[in-house]
Design a protein around this motif. Sequence first.
Motif, PDB file in Angstrom:
ATOM      1  N   LEU A 108      -2.773  -2.035   8.454  1.00 52.62           N
ATOM      2  CA  LEU A 108      -2.139  -2.200   6.961  1.00 52.62           C
ATOM      3  C   LEU A 108      -0.654  -2.779   6.713  1.00 52.62           C
ATOM      4  O   LEU A 108      -0.856  -3.492   6.005  1.00 52.62           O
ATOM      5  N   PRO A 109       0.109  -2.489   7.358  1.00 50.63           N
ATOM      6  CA  PRO A 109       1.288  -3.282   7.398  1.00 50.63           C
ATOM      7  C   PRO A 109       1.255  -4.974   7.282  1.00 50.63           C
ATOM      8  O   PRO A 109       1.803  -5.510   6.743  1.00 50.63           O
ATOM      9  N   ASP A 110       0.567  -5.382   8.541  1.00 53.27           N
ATOM     10  CA  ASP A 110       0.378  -6.741   8.645  1.00 53.27           C
ATOM     11  C   ASP A 110      -0.408  -7.287   7.231  1.00 53.27           C
ATOM     12  O   ASP A 110       0.039  -8.449   6.741  1.00 53.27           O
ATOM     13  N   ALA A 111      -1.414  -6.446   6.868  1.00 48.93           N
ATOM     14  CA  ALA A 111      -2.254  -6.957   5.895  1.00 48.93           C
ATOM     15  C   ALA A 111      -1.423  -7.102   4.576  1.00 48.93           C
ATOM     16  O   ALA A 111      -1.671  -8.096   3.640  1.00 48.93           O
ATOM     17  N   LEU A 112      -0.525  -6.131   4.251  1.00 48.02           N
ATOM     18  CA  LEU A 112       0.314  -5.984   3.329  1.00 48.02           C
ATOM     19  C   LEU A 112       1.255  -7.412   3.153  1.00 48.02           C
ATOM     20  O   LEU A 112       1.467  -7.885   2.104  1.00 48.02           O
ATOM     21  N   ARG A 113       1.760  -7.619   4.524  1.00 44.69           N
ATOM     22  CA  ARG A 113       2.589  -8.754   4.578  1.00 44.69           C
ATOM     23  C   ARG A 113       1.925 -10.116   4.308  1.00 44.69           C
ATOM     24  O   ARG A 113       2.591 -11.035   3.645  1.00 44.69           O
ATOM     25  N   SER A 114       0.514 -10.183   4.625  1.00 40.06           N
ATOM     26  CA  SER A 114      -0.189 -11.232   4.582  1.00 40.06           C
ATOM     27  C   SER A 114      -0.617 -11.413   2.952  1.00 40.06           C
ATOM     28  O   SER A 114      -0.278 -12.622   2.481  1.00 40.06           O
ATOM     29  N   MET A 115      -0.788 -10.325   2.171  1.00 37.83           N
ATOM     30  CA  MET A 115      -0.850 -10.256   0.804  1.00 37.83           C
ATOM     31  C   MET A 115       0.532 -10.755  -0.096  1.00 37.83           C
ATOM     32  O   MET A 115       0.296 -11.736  -0.787  1.00 37.83           O
ATOM     33  N   ALA A 116       1.505 -10.395   0.567  1.00 37.26           N
ATOM     34  CA  ALA A 116       2.874 -10.681   0.028  1.00 37.26           C
ATOM     35  C   ALA A 116       2.924 -12.306   0.243  1.00 37.26           C
ATOM     36  O   ALA A 116       3.355 -12.966  -0.864  1.00 37.26           O
ATOM     37  N   GLY A 117       2.752 -12.800   1.421  1.00 35.14           N
ATOM     38  CA  GLY A 117       2.816 -14.246   1.566  1.00 35.14           C
ATOM     39  C   GLY A 117       2.059 -15.118   0.788  1.00 35.14           C
ATOM     40  O   GLY A 117       2.476 -16.221   0.293  1.00 35.14           O
ATOM     41  N   ALA A 118       0.737 -14.683   0.591  1.00 38.16           N
ATOM     42  CA  ALA A 118      -0.438 -15.358  -0.108  1.00 38.16           C
ATOM     43  C   ALA A 118       0.251 -15.341  -1.567  1.00 38.16           C
ATOM     44  O   ALA A 118       0.151 -16.485  -2.483  1.00 38.16           O
ATOM     45  N   MET A 119       0.902 -14.253  -1.968  1.00 46.47           N
ATOM     46  CA  MET A 119       1.147 -14.276  -3.539  1.00 46.47           C
ATOM     47  C   MET A 119       2.456 -14.915  -3.809  1.00 46.47           C
ATOM     48  O   MET A 119       2.582 -15.673  -4.963  1.00 46.47           O
ATOM     49  N   GLU A 171      -3.521   8.217   2.979  1.00 47.52           N
ATOM     50  CA  GLU A 171      -2.593   8.642   2.220  1.00 47.52           C
ATOM     51  C   GLU A 171      -1.588   7.309   1.750  1.00 47.52           C
ATOM     52  O   GLU A 171      -1.042   7.182   0.907  1.00 47.52           O
ATOM     53  N   GLU A 172      -1.463   6.464   2.926  1.00 46.86           N
ATOM     54  CA  GLU A 172      -0.736   5.289   2.656  1.00 46.86           C
ATOM     55  C   GLU A 172      -1.209   4.328   1.823  1.00 46.86           C
ATOM     56  O   GLU A 172      -0.442   3.515   1.081  1.00 46.86           O
ATOM     57  N   LEU A 173      -2.532   4.476   1.361  1.00 47.42           N
ATOM     58  CA  LEU A 173      -3.044   3.522   0.288  1.00 47.42           C
ATOM     59  C   LEU A 173      -2.712   4.168  -1.211  1.00 47.42           C
ATOM     60  O   LEU A 173      -2.742   3.243  -1.950  1.00 47.42           O
ATOM     61  N   GLU A 174      -1.993   5.336  -1.395  1.00 47.57           N
ATOM     62  CA  GLU A 174      -1.682   5.647  -2.687  1.00 47.57           C
ATOM     63  C   GLU A 174      -0.519   4.692  -3.230  1.00 47.57           C
ATOM     64  O   GLU A 174      -0.532   4.401  -4.325  1.00 47.57           O
ATOM     65  N   SER A 193       7.404  -5.813  -3.427  1.00 46.03           N
ATOM     66  CA  SER A 193       6.872  -4.543  -3.350  1.00 46.03           C
ATOM     67  C   SER A 193       6.018  -4.285  -2.143  1.00 46.03           C
ATOM     68  O   SER A 193       6.334  -3.396  -1.520  1.00 46.03           O
ATOM     69  N   LEU A 194       5.086  -5.280  -2.006  1.00 44.16           N
ATOM     70  CA  LEU A 194       4.358  -5.405  -0.691  1.00 44.16           C
ATOM     71  C   LEU A 194       5.243  -5.434   0.471  1.00 44.16           C
ATOM     72  O   LEU A 194       4.714  -4.807   1.592  1.00 44.16           O
ATOM     73  N   GLU A 195       6.166  -6.291   0.362  1.00 43.03           N
ATOM     74  CA  GLU A 195       6.904  -6.486   1.795  1.00 43.03           C
ATOM     75  C   GLU A 195       7.810  -5.221   2.243  1.00 43.03           C
ATOM     76  O   GLU A 195       7.733  -4.865   3.301  1.00 43.03           O
ATOM     77  N   SER A 196       8.284  -4.682   0.958  1.00 42.81           N
ATOM     78  CA  SER A 196       8.967  -3.199   0.999  1.00 42.81           C
ATOM     79  C   SER A 196       8.140  -2.042   1.617  1.00 42.81           C
ATOM     80  O   SER A 196       8.362  -1.408   2.487  1.00 42.81           O
ATOM     81  N   LEU A 197       6.805  -2.126   1.105  1.00 41.46           N
ATOM     82  CA  LEU A 197       5.866  -1.102   1.513  1.00 41.46           C
ATOM     83  C   LEU A 197       5.559  -1.154   2.877  1.00 41.46           C
ATOM     84  O   LEU A 197       5.325  -0.387   3.604  1.00 41.46           O
ATOM     85  N   ALA A 198       5.240  -2.442   3.304  1.00 39.33           N
ATOM     86  CA  ALA A 198       4.685  -2.865   4.628  1.00 39.33           C
ATOM     87  C   ALA A 198       6.165  -2.522   5.569  1.00 39.33           C
ATOM     88  O   ALA A 198       5.755  -1.839   6.714  1.00 39.33           O
ATOM     89  N   ALA A 199       7.084  -2.783   5.206  1.00 37.33           N
ATOM     90  CA  ALA A 199       8.319  -2.237   6.162  1.00 37.33           C
ATOM     91  C   ALA A 199       8.440  -0.669   6.360  1.00 37.33           C
ATOM     92  O   ALA A 199       8.460  -0.127   7.474  1.00 37.33           O
ATOM     93  N   THR A 200       8.184   0.028   5.273  1.00 39.41           N
ATOM     94  CA  THR A 200       8.333   1.449   5.237  1.00 39.41           C
ATOM     95  C   THR A 200       6.998   2.058   6.040  1.00 39.41           C
ATOM     96  O   THR A 200       7.271   3.025   6.686  1.00 39.41           O
ATOM     97  N   LEU A 201       5.905   1.468   5.996  1.00 41.33           N
ATOM     98  CA  LEU A 201       4.746   1.886   6.599  1.00 41.33           C
ATOM     99  C   LEU A 201       4.874   1.792   8.219  1.00 41.33           C
ATOM    100  O   LEU A 201       4.483   2.319   8.966  1.00 41.33           O
TER     101      LEU A 201
END
Length: 279
Positions: A108-119, A171-174, A193-201
Amino acid sequence: MILVLVLIAIAVITLCLTLYLVGRQSLDWYSRRVVDSAVSDLEGAFMFVSPGKLLVGCGVTTLIATAAGYFLMSVPGALFGFVGGVVALPAFIVQLKKRRRDQFIYQLPDALRSMAGAMQAGATVVRALELVGTRQPKPLGQEFSLVLSEYRMGRDLEKSLENLKSRVECEELELFNAAVQVSRTVGGNLSQSLESLAATLQSKAQTEGKVRALTSMGKMQGWVLSLMPIFVGVALYAQKPKEMSLMFTTGIGWLLLLVAALLLISAIYTIRKIVTIDV
């Protein structure tokens, strides 16, 4: 004499009919409650098996386990083997779902970073989800692709993400769902927000990995100590079958087995509560 034979025949027929009806009802219940649920869980993991084949596989496994138990420990071993064969499918499903969930959380963290980069490059949320679904490995890629499929069929994106959370039980998806919902309704910098969430996860996953490494020895010791009485009992039965058979043929023996089983279950539960640390 003829009357006695007739009564014996009636009793045997009644017993066979009763066993048949009880067995048929038990098989129907197992098929509805266990097999159908297992098929649904396997479909959620993108593993498609027909209920008939799964039921036949469970029956073969139960027969093999029962025969092996009877060969090793006679009737008590056959009973243990039968119970083990019956609960093998639910145990396998639980382990499969846990393994798939752990893989999803790890990806999930890598996926969130990929989404953040695409956005950040100008993509929309849906386009970012599409990129993650096509480029990320399974199971995360499969689950996000299913989210997109539901969205394209007309379901709301937030509802599709809620279905994803209920399927994976993560729970991480919440936090991810909340970030997407806030961004679509109120606005804001979702990529940040996704970058911060990826770092936290990722930090959370590293902490959980350290905790698992520190508690792995305790878990292994707990399993060894918990299973040792069973192995000792099997060894004693192999050496002294006549003496050990009293444990299964007398009332006191069954009472001692019940007490031992309760103590063993309480010990396993206590050890798991001690070594299980929620981060």
